[in-house]
Motif scaffolding. Structure first.
Motif, PDB file in Angstrom:
ATOM      1  N   VAL A   6      28.732  33.075  51.925  1.00 55.75           N
ATOM      2  CA  VAL A   6      29.748  31.965  51.720  1.00 55.75           C
ATOM      3  C   VAL A   6      30.474  31.796  52.992  1.00 55.75           C
ATOM      4  O   VAL A   6      31.010  32.705  53.609  1.00 55.75           O
ATOM      5  N   LEU A   7      30.174  30.645  53.646  1.00 56.71           N
ATOM      6  CA  LEU A   7      30.872  30.383  54.976  1.00 56.71           C
ATOM      7  C   LEU A   7      32.372  30.249  54.734  1.00 56.71           C
ATOM      8  O   LEU A   7      32.721  29.273  53.944  1.00 56.71           O
ATOM      9  N   VAL A   8      33.212  31.066  55.471  1.00 56.50           N
ATOM     10  CA  VAL A   8      34.594  30.951  55.314  1.00 56.50           C
ATOM     11  C   VAL A   8      35.148  29.755  55.949  1.00 56.50           C
ATOM     12  O   VAL A   8      34.893  29.604  57.317  1.00 56.50           O
ATOM     13  N   ASP A   9      36.127  29.019  55.355  1.00 54.39           N
ATOM     14  CA  ASP A   9      36.873  27.880  56.306  1.00 54.39           C
ATOM     15  C   ASP A   9      38.288  28.525  56.217  1.00 54.39           C
ATOM     16  O   ASP A   9      38.887  28.909  55.345  1.00 54.39           O
ATOM     17  N   HIS A  10      38.478  28.810  57.580  1.00 55.11           N
ATOM     18  CA  HIS A  10      39.864  29.267  57.796  1.00 55.11           C
ATOM     19  C   HIS A  10      40.538  28.730  59.002  1.00 55.11           C
ATOM     20  O   HIS A  10      39.803  28.047  59.964  1.00 55.11           O
ATOM     21  N   VAL A  11      41.892  28.910  59.196  1.00 56.83           N
ATOM     22  CA  VAL A  11      42.593  28.556  60.275  1.00 56.83           C
ATOM     23  C   VAL A  11      43.225  29.747  60.725  1.00 56.83           C
ATOM     24  O   VAL A  11      44.118  30.344  60.187  1.00 56.83           O
ATOM     25  N   ASP A  12      42.550  30.589  61.904  1.00 52.07           N
ATOM     26  CA  ASP A  12      43.201  31.621  62.671  1.00 52.07           C
ATOM     27  C   ASP A  12      43.169  32.715  61.368  1.00 52.07           C
ATOM     28  O   ASP A  12      44.336  33.276  61.397  1.00 52.07           O
ATOM     29  N   GLY A  13      42.388  32.777  60.447  1.00 51.72           N
ATOM     30  CA  GLY A  13      42.242  33.828  59.626  1.00 51.72           C
ATOM     31  C   GLY A  13      42.931  33.546  58.225  1.00 51.72           C
ATOM     32  O   GLY A  13      42.841  34.325  57.441  1.00 51.72           O
ATOM     33  N   GLN A  14      43.575  32.365  58.326  1.00 49.08           N
ATOM     34  CA  GLN A  14      44.209  31.935  56.996  1.00 49.08           C
ATOM     35  C   GLN A  14      43.209  31.152  56.151  1.00 49.08           C
ATOM     36  O   GLN A  14      42.615  30.126  56.431  1.00 49.08           O
ATOM     37  N   VAL A  15      42.627  31.749  55.157  1.00 46.44           N
ATOM     38  CA  VAL A  15      41.475  31.292  54.491  1.00 46.44           C
ATOM     39  C   VAL A  15      42.019  30.140  53.399  1.00 46.44           C
ATOM     40  O   VAL A  15      42.953  30.048  52.747  1.00 46.44           O
ATOM     41  N   LYS A  16      41.153  29.205  53.590  1.00 52.83           N
ATOM     42  CA  LYS A  16      41.521  27.847  52.672  1.00 52.83           C
ATOM     43  C   LYS A  16      41.026  28.053  51.301  1.00 52.83           C
ATOM     44  O   LYS A  16      40.014  28.680  51.039  1.00 52.83           O
ATOM     45  N   LYS A  17      41.597  27.421  50.358  1.00 48.63           N
ATOM     46  CA  LYS A  17      41.270  27.224  48.858  1.00 48.63           C
ATOM     47  C   LYS A  17      39.876  27.224  48.588  1.00 48.63           C
ATOM     48  O   LYS A  17      39.300  27.665  47.728  1.00 48.63           O
ATOM     49  N   ASN A  18      39.352  26.297  49.389  1.00 50.91           N
ATOM     50  CA  ASN A  18      37.690  25.857  49.077  1.00 50.91           C
ATOM     51  C   ASN A  18      36.876  27.223  48.981  1.00 50.91           C
ATOM     52  O   ASN A  18      35.823  27.213  48.479  1.00 50.91           O
ATOM     53  N   THR A  19      37.285  28.129  50.030  1.00 53.66           N
ATOM     54  CA  THR A  19      36.353  29.340  50.372  1.00 53.66           C
ATOM     55  C   THR A  19      36.701  30.237  48.826  1.00 53.66           C
ATOM     56  O   THR A  19      35.513  30.757  48.486  1.00 53.66           O
ATOM     57  N   ALA A  20      37.876  30.178  48.399  1.00 58.05           N
ATOM     58  CA  ALA A  20      38.061  30.828  47.183  1.00 58.05           C
ATOM     59  C   ALA A  20      37.024  30.145  46.013  1.00 58.05           C
ATOM     60  O   ALA A  20      36.277  30.829  45.137  1.00 58.05           O
ATOM     61  N   GLU A  21      37.002  29.111  46.283  1.00 60.75           N
ATOM     62  CA  GLU A  21      36.167  28.148  45.048  1.00 60.75           C
ATOM     63  C   GLU A  21      34.628  28.657  45.337  1.00 60.75           C
ATOM     64  O   GLU A  21      34.003  28.971  44.129  1.00 60.75           O
ATOM     65  N   LEU A  22      34.298  28.564  46.561  1.00 59.84           N
ATOM     66  CA  LEU A  22      32.946  29.145  46.725  1.00 59.84           C
ATOM     67  C   LEU A  22      32.351  30.468  46.462  1.00 59.84           C
ATOM     68  O   LEU A  22      31.494  30.696  46.008  1.00 59.84           O
ATOM     69  N   LEU A  23      33.531  31.265  46.795  1.00 62.87           N
ATOM     70  CA  LEU A  23      33.056  32.918  46.216  1.00 62.87           C
ATOM     71  C   LEU A  23      33.051  32.886  44.774  1.00 62.87           C
ATOM     72  O   LEU A  23      32.137  33.618  44.032  1.00 62.87           O
ATOM     73  N   THR A  24      33.829  32.105  44.117  1.00 59.92           N
ATOM     74  CA  THR A  24      33.933  32.138  42.642  1.00 59.92           C
ATOM     75  C   THR A  24      32.352  31.726  42.088  1.00 59.92           C
ATOM     76  O   THR A  24      31.956  32.229  41.203  1.00 59.92           O
ATOM     77  N   LEU A  25      31.808  30.400  42.872  1.00 62.18           N
ATOM     78  CA  LEU A  25      30.648  30.134  42.296  1.00 62.18           C
ATOM     79  C   LEU A  25      29.544  30.879  42.855  1.00 62.18           C
ATOM     80  O   LEU A  25      28.446  31.238  41.957  1.00 62.18           O
ATOM     81  N   ALA A  26      29.645  31.637  43.972  1.00 60.88           N
ATOM     82  CA  ALA A  26      28.667  32.538  44.425  1.00 60.88           C
ATOM     83  C   ALA A  26      28.674  33.692  43.375  1.00 60.88           C
ATOM     84  O   ALA A  26      27.475  34.254  43.381  1.00 60.88           O
ATOM     85  N   ARG A  27      29.584  33.969  42.708  1.00 58.01           N
ATOM     86  CA  ARG A  27      29.319  35.153  41.672  1.00 58.01           C
ATOM     87  C   ARG A  27      28.576  34.752  40.589  1.00 58.01           C
ATOM     88  O   ARG A  27      27.955  35.872  39.932  1.00 58.01           O
ATOM     89  N   ARG A  28      28.396  33.636  40.461  1.00 57.13           N
ATOM     90  CA  ARG A  28      27.538  33.058  38.979  1.00 57.13           C
ATOM     91  C   ARG A  28      25.985  33.431  39.595  1.00 57.13           C
ATOM     92  O   ARG A  28      25.378  33.440  38.528  1.00 57.13           O
ATOM     93  N   ILE A  29      25.687  33.380  40.812  1.00 58.26           N
ATOM     94  CA  ILE A  29      24.175  33.467  41.201  1.00 58.26           C
ATOM     95  C   ILE A  29      23.857  34.840  41.748  1.00 58.26           C
ATOM     96  O   ILE A  29      22.623  35.052  42.288  1.00 58.26           O
ATOM     97  N   GLY A  30      24.581  35.587  42.451  1.00 62.92           N
ATOM     98  CA  GLY A  30      24.513  36.683  42.850  1.00 62.92           C
ATOM     99  C   GLY A  30      25.887  37.727  43.507  1.00 62.92           C
ATOM    100  O   GLY A  30      26.926  37.345  42.759  1.00 62.92           O
ATOM    101  N   GLU A  31      25.599  38.371  44.442  1.00 59.36           N
ATOM    102  CA  GLU A  31      26.775  39.252  44.869  1.00 59.36           C
ATOM    103  C   GLU A  31      27.179  38.392  46.316  1.00 59.36           C
ATOM    104  O   GLU A  31      26.540  38.228  47.183  1.00 59.36           O
ATOM    105  N   PRO A  32      28.555  37.850  46.197  1.00 56.04           N
ATOM    106  CA  PRO A  32      28.959  37.259  47.335  1.00 56.04           C
ATOM    107  C   PRO A  32      29.358  37.960  48.815  1.00 56.04           C
ATOM    108  O   PRO A  32      29.897  39.011  48.332  1.00 56.04           O
ATOM    109  N   SER A  33      28.946  37.435  49.636  1.00 57.06           N
ATOM    110  CA  SER A  33      29.330  38.108  51.072  1.00 57.06           C
ATOM    111  C   SER A  33      29.829  36.855  51.887  1.00 57.06           C
ATOM    112  O   SER A  33      29.189  35.856  51.767  1.00 57.06           O
ATOM    113  N   ALA A  34      30.918  37.094  52.642  1.00 56.04           N
ATOM    114  CA  ALA A  34      31.642  35.916  53.096  1.00 56.04           C
ATOM    115  C   ALA A  34      31.330  35.994  54.453  1.00 56.04           C
ATOM    116  O   ALA A  34      30.681  37.106  55.289  1.00 56.04           O
TER     117      ALA A  34
END
Ligand code: FAD
Length: 317
Positions: A6-34
């Motif tokens: 999962v490619l992290v969307d962030h501003v200087d380390g502040q992770v955006k909500k869309n990354t949390a959404e993608l990690l949630t989706l990633a868990r449905r198909i495998g083991e998430p790595s950022a």
């Protein structure tokens, strides 16, 4: 279980909500790595761990950092080679779609853009849902060859926490001379409105052609509610509000808890960007306006009368 990057969307380390959404989706198909590009990964780690990232691949390399797609694609390809993931998920954006396309060519993986859902399909294939023709059709697609590369629209999945280790894995990437040929030399900071970002806001108040170009009551109400300001394309095309605030098919997709449409008729292309909002309120002086077909609460009236009254009522509450 295969990894899902999962490619992290962030501003200087502040992770955006869309990354949390993608990690949630990633868990449905495998083991998430950022995949974290840039410095300050430590600031991002707790949130990535909270949403299930087992590993955090960190590329802290000046040749990759920035908004250019070619070095990003090379960095992602290097991590794919190292981890052999089942899929790579990226938040939809212009740069990320270009990087995804380049990555797809490099690793000969199947590419799907603008997905609104990701699931494990038959035989373990990655299956996605996309909305087509202004949300009139829902398309189900599967990647049938190679690693699935999917860009996912924001605000389409509620993020669900699931604690994981978020072990940092530094990655050395050598960017080719060709990818380095273009560099970002300067960026202009966006004018700060003090309002939340449109796609992350819990409340959005939008204005349309009915404002006649005067967004002051829309902005005043938004500020009272702590909301972001959106605009219809008619308002943007008229030059009344910036394109970065446009909601809809050719603008941004929002899904806040509350969406207030002021002087917006509810054209299908506008709905495509806001119809998944939890509660929708419209203020329109035409009781036949199509927006009233999808609202939870509708006010038939002049926005220049209704909004100041609503503003006073909220302030007094
Ligand atoms: P109108 O349709 O003109 O509606 C204005 C509304 O304001 C009317 O309902 C009127 O009754 C009401 N009104 C007027 N005065 C007042 C008042 N004083 N108080 C209260 N109500 C008042 N549109 C988008 O928004 N986003 C997109 O991303 C987008 N993408 C598009 C892509 C394509 C390919 C195409 C063809 C179109 C797209 N559009 C998009 C345009 C879309 O079709 C509509 O033209 C647009 O949404 C209309 O904007 P509007 O509702 O502000 O204006």
């Amino acid at each position: 279980m295969a990894e899902v990057l999962v490619l992290v969307d962030h501003v200087d380390g502040q992770v955006k909500k869309n990354t949390a959404e993608l990690l949630t989706l990633a868990r449905r198909i495998g083991e998430p790595s950022a995949v974290f590009i840039g410095g300050n990964a430590e600031a991002a780690r707790p949130r990535l761990a909270q949403f299930g990232a087992e590993k955090v691949y960190v590329v802290d390399n000046a040749d990759v950092t920035g908004a250019l797609a070619a070095p990003l694609a090379e960095a992602l390809a290097a991590i794919v080679e190292q981890s052999s993931p089942a899929a790579v998920l990226l938040p939809t954006s212009g740069v990320n779609k270009e990087a995804a396309a380049r990555l797809s060519v490099k690793i000969e993986g199947g590419l799907i853009t603008d997905a609104t859902d990701v699931q494990a399909g038959d035989g373990g294939a990655v299956q996605t849902t996309q909305s087509a023709f202004a949300s009139n059709y829902t398309v189900t697609a599967k990647v049938t060859k190679g690693t699935a590369i999917v860009t996912v629209k924001p605000n389409t999945t509620p993020p669900q926490a699931s604690q994981a280790g978020a072990t940092v894995v530094p990655v050395e990437v050598t960017v080719s001379d060709l990818a380095k040929a273009a560099r970002i030399t300067d960026t202009q900071p966006k004018a700060k409105s003090g309002r939340p970002e449109l796609t992350e806001a819990q409340i959005v108040v939008s204005g349309g052609r009915g404002t006649g170009g005067d967004f002051s009551p829309v902005e005043a109400f938004a500020d009272t509610l702590g909301a972001a300001v959106g605009a219809s394309r008619a308002a943007v095309d008229a030059g009344w509000y910036p394109h970065s605030n446009q909601v809809g098919q050719t603008g941004k997709q929002v899904s806040p808890q509350l969406y207030v449409a002021c002087g917006i008729s509810g054209a299908i292309q506008h709905r495509a960007g806001m119809q998944t909002s939890k509660t929708i309120v419209a203020i329109n002086k035409d009781e036949e306006a199509p927006i009233f077909e999808l609202v939870d609460f509708g006010v038939v009236g002049d926005l220049f009368t209704v909004l100041p009254q609503a503003n006073d009522a909220v302030k007094a509450a």
